[in-house]
Design a protein around this motif. Sequence first.
Motif, PDB file in Angstrom:
ATOM      1  N   THR A 174      -8.495   5.330  17.242  1.00 27.99           N
ATOM      2  CA  THR A 174      -7.960   4.338  18.176  1.00 27.99           C
ATOM      3  C   THR A 174      -6.453   4.157  18.054  1.00 27.99           C
ATOM      4  OG1 THR A 174      -8.458   2.606  16.567  1.00 27.99           O
ATOM      5  CG2 THR A 174     -10.123   3.055  18.247  1.00 27.99           C
ATOM      6  N   ALA A 175      -5.915   4.455  16.886  1.00 24.07           N
ATOM      7  CA  ALA A 175      -4.482   4.251  16.674  1.00 24.07           C
ATOM      8  C   ALA A 175      -3.758   5.582  16.686  1.00 24.07           C
ATOM      9  CB  ALA A 175      -4.232   3.535  15.356  1.00 24.07           C
ATOM     10  N   TYR A 208       0.858  -1.179   0.000  1.00 21.15           N
ATOM     11  CA  TYR A 208       0.000   0.000   0.000  1.00 21.15           C
ATOM     12  C   TYR A 208       0.889   1.222   0.000  1.00 21.15           C
ATOM     13  CZ  TYR A 208      -4.526   2.237   0.776  1.00 21.15           C
ATOM     14  OH  TYR A 208      -5.681   2.939   0.624  1.00 21.15           O
ATOM     15  N   GLY A 237      -3.738  -3.782   4.580  1.00 21.44           N
ATOM     16  CA  GLY A 237      -5.063  -3.311   4.964  1.00 21.44           C
ATOM     17  C   GLY A 237      -5.240  -3.169   6.462  1.00 21.44           C
ATOM     18  N   SER A 238      -4.387  -3.778   7.252  1.00 21.27           N
ATOM     19  CA  SER A 238      -4.464  -3.551   8.686  1.00 21.27           C
ATOM     20  C   SER A 238      -3.553  -2.384   9.043  1.00 21.27           C
ATOM     21  CB  SER A 238      -4.048  -4.797   9.463  1.00 21.27           C
ATOM     22  OG  SER A 238      -2.712  -5.129   9.183  1.00 21.27           O
ATOM     23  N   GLN A 239      -3.565  -1.988  10.259  1.00 17.56           N
ATOM     24  CA  GLN A 239      -2.817  -0.791  10.629  1.00 17.56           C
ATOM     25  C   GLN A 239      -1.342  -1.084  10.771  1.00 17.56           C
ATOM     26  OE1 GLN A 239      -4.957   1.900  13.451  1.00 17.56           O
ATOM     27  NE2 GLN A 239      -6.060   0.024  13.849  1.00 17.56           N
ATOM     28  N   LEU A 245       3.995   3.738   8.694  1.00 16.56           N
ATOM     29  CA  LEU A 245       4.348   4.047   7.316  1.00 16.56           C
ATOM     30  C   LEU A 245       5.848   4.288   7.223  1.00 16.56           C
ATOM     31  CD1 LEU A 245       1.423   6.524   6.506  1.00 16.56           C
ATOM     32  CD2 LEU A 245       1.598   4.113   5.895  1.00 16.56           C
ATOM     33  N   LEU A 248       1.173   5.653  -0.371  1.00 16.59           N
ATOM     34  CA  LEU A 248       0.449   6.903  -0.148  1.00 16.59           C
ATOM     35  C   LEU A 248       1.334   8.088  -0.519  1.00 16.59           C
ATOM     36  CD1 LEU A 248       0.240   4.877   2.572  1.00 16.59           C
ATOM     37  CD2 LEU A 248      -1.619   6.464   3.083  1.00 16.59           C
ATOM     38  N   TYR A 254       1.701  12.156   0.667  1.00 10.65           N
ATOM     39  CA  TYR A 254       1.330  13.204   1.604  1.00 10.65           C
ATOM     40  C   TYR A 254       1.935  14.509   1.117  1.00 10.65           C
ATOM     41  CZ  TYR A 254      -0.504  10.138   5.272  1.00 10.65           C
ATOM     42  OH  TYR A 254      -1.261   9.257   5.998  1.00 10.65           O
ATOM     43  N   VAL A 274      -8.428   6.106  12.459  1.00  7.35           N
ATOM     44  CA  VAL A 274      -9.439   5.133  12.875  1.00  7.35           C
ATOM     45  C   VAL A 274      -8.968   3.748  12.438  1.00  7.35           C
ATOM     46  CG1 VAL A 274     -11.308   6.798  12.734  1.00  7.35           C
ATOM     47  CG2 VAL A 274     -10.754   5.392  10.745  1.00  7.35           C
ATOM     48  N   ASP A 275      -9.637   2.729  12.898  1.00 14.06           N
ATOM     49  CA  ASP A 275      -9.243   1.367  12.562  1.00 14.06           C
ATOM     50  C   ASP A 275      -9.260   1.128  11.066  1.00 14.06           C
ATOM     51  OD1 ASP A 275     -10.706  -0.357  15.398  1.00 14.06           O
ATOM     52  OD2 ASP A 275      -8.700   0.388  15.030  1.00 14.06           O
ATOM     53  N   LEU A 276      -8.358   0.293  10.636  1.00 18.31           N
ATOM     54  CA  LEU A 276      -8.353  -0.277   9.292  1.00 18.31           C
ATOM     55  C   LEU A 276      -8.309   0.749   8.175  1.00 18.31           C
ATOM     56  CD1 LEU A 276     -10.923  -3.133   9.892  1.00 18.31           C
ATOM     57  CD2 LEU A 276      -8.437  -3.193  10.088  1.00 18.31           C
ATOM     58  N   THR A 277      -7.558   1.806   8.407  1.00 14.10           N
ATOM     59  CA  THR A 277      -7.346   2.764   7.328  1.00 14.10           C
ATOM     60  C   THR A 277      -5.920   3.281   7.411  1.00 14.10           C
ATOM     61  OG1 THR A 277      -7.975   4.879   6.374  1.00 14.10           O
ATOM     62  CG2 THR A 277      -8.241   4.654   8.725  1.00 14.10           C
ATOM     63  N   TYR A 278      -5.362   3.577   6.272  1.00  9.47           N
ATOM     64  CA  TYR A 278      -4.005   4.102   6.267  1.00  9.47           C
ATOM     65  C   TYR A 278      -3.951   5.612   6.341  1.00  9.47           C
ATOM     66  CZ  TYR A 278      -1.938  -0.369   5.073  1.00  9.47           C
ATOM     67  OH  TYR A 278      -1.501  -1.649   5.090  1.00  9.47           O
TER      68      TYR A 278
END
Lengths: 114, 113
Positions: B30-31, A32, A97-99, A102, A34, A36, B96-100
């Motif tokens: 949350t993160a 993934y 897709g999980s946290q 970066l 990105l 900025y 928030v959860d489950l987002t980059y």
Amino acid sequence: DQQVKQNSPSLSVQEGRISILNCDYTNSMFDYFLWYKKYPAEGPTFLISISSIKDKNEDGRFTVFLNKSAKHLSLHIVPSQPGDSAVYFCAASKYGGSQGNLIFGKGTKLSVKP
Amino acid sequence: GAGVSQSPSNKVTEKGKDVELRCDPISGHTALYWYRQRLGQGLEFLIYFQGNSAPDKSGLPSDRFSAERTGESVSTLTIQRTQQEDSAVYLCASTVDLTYEQYFGPGTRLTVT
């Protein structure tokens, strides 16, 4: 060892023309990516992203292209505007897709001349 | 709107002193992440919180660095016995959860003299 590289520290473009910012990565586990944008004395703000299952993502004047075989991505801004002048950071993650944190490049400073 | 806030915005300290940097994330996020940016460098990951636990502390450069988070709100980054190489902009981000899409605060510029 830098895993995300932005080899051009700066780029100058005329207003109305295309800006192309490049980014290379070394870790094939990244899935993934990105971009900025950062103005002086402010934190980075999210611009656009792309998953490794795609090769292009477009949002208005901004398009990100991903070439997985070359481990290369680029951000195109068309047409460029003076307000686009900022430092652009490329970032990558490998958490599908999980946290997760970066990994950022060093940034490219874009100057758009009126 | 209520974005991520950080305090102080600037901190000048003498070598050897301890400093505390504060981050207030967006409500409901949350993160929480801490990064630092040294002059001419990209953002360097330090630590990540999910709720008040820290699953990933891998970026902390030495045992002089520590961080804690109260519930799903404020986080403090503490640097003990500061050194000149600690001089940098320290950035906090939340999501928030489950987002980059990490939302960044304006940063704290730390200068160690």
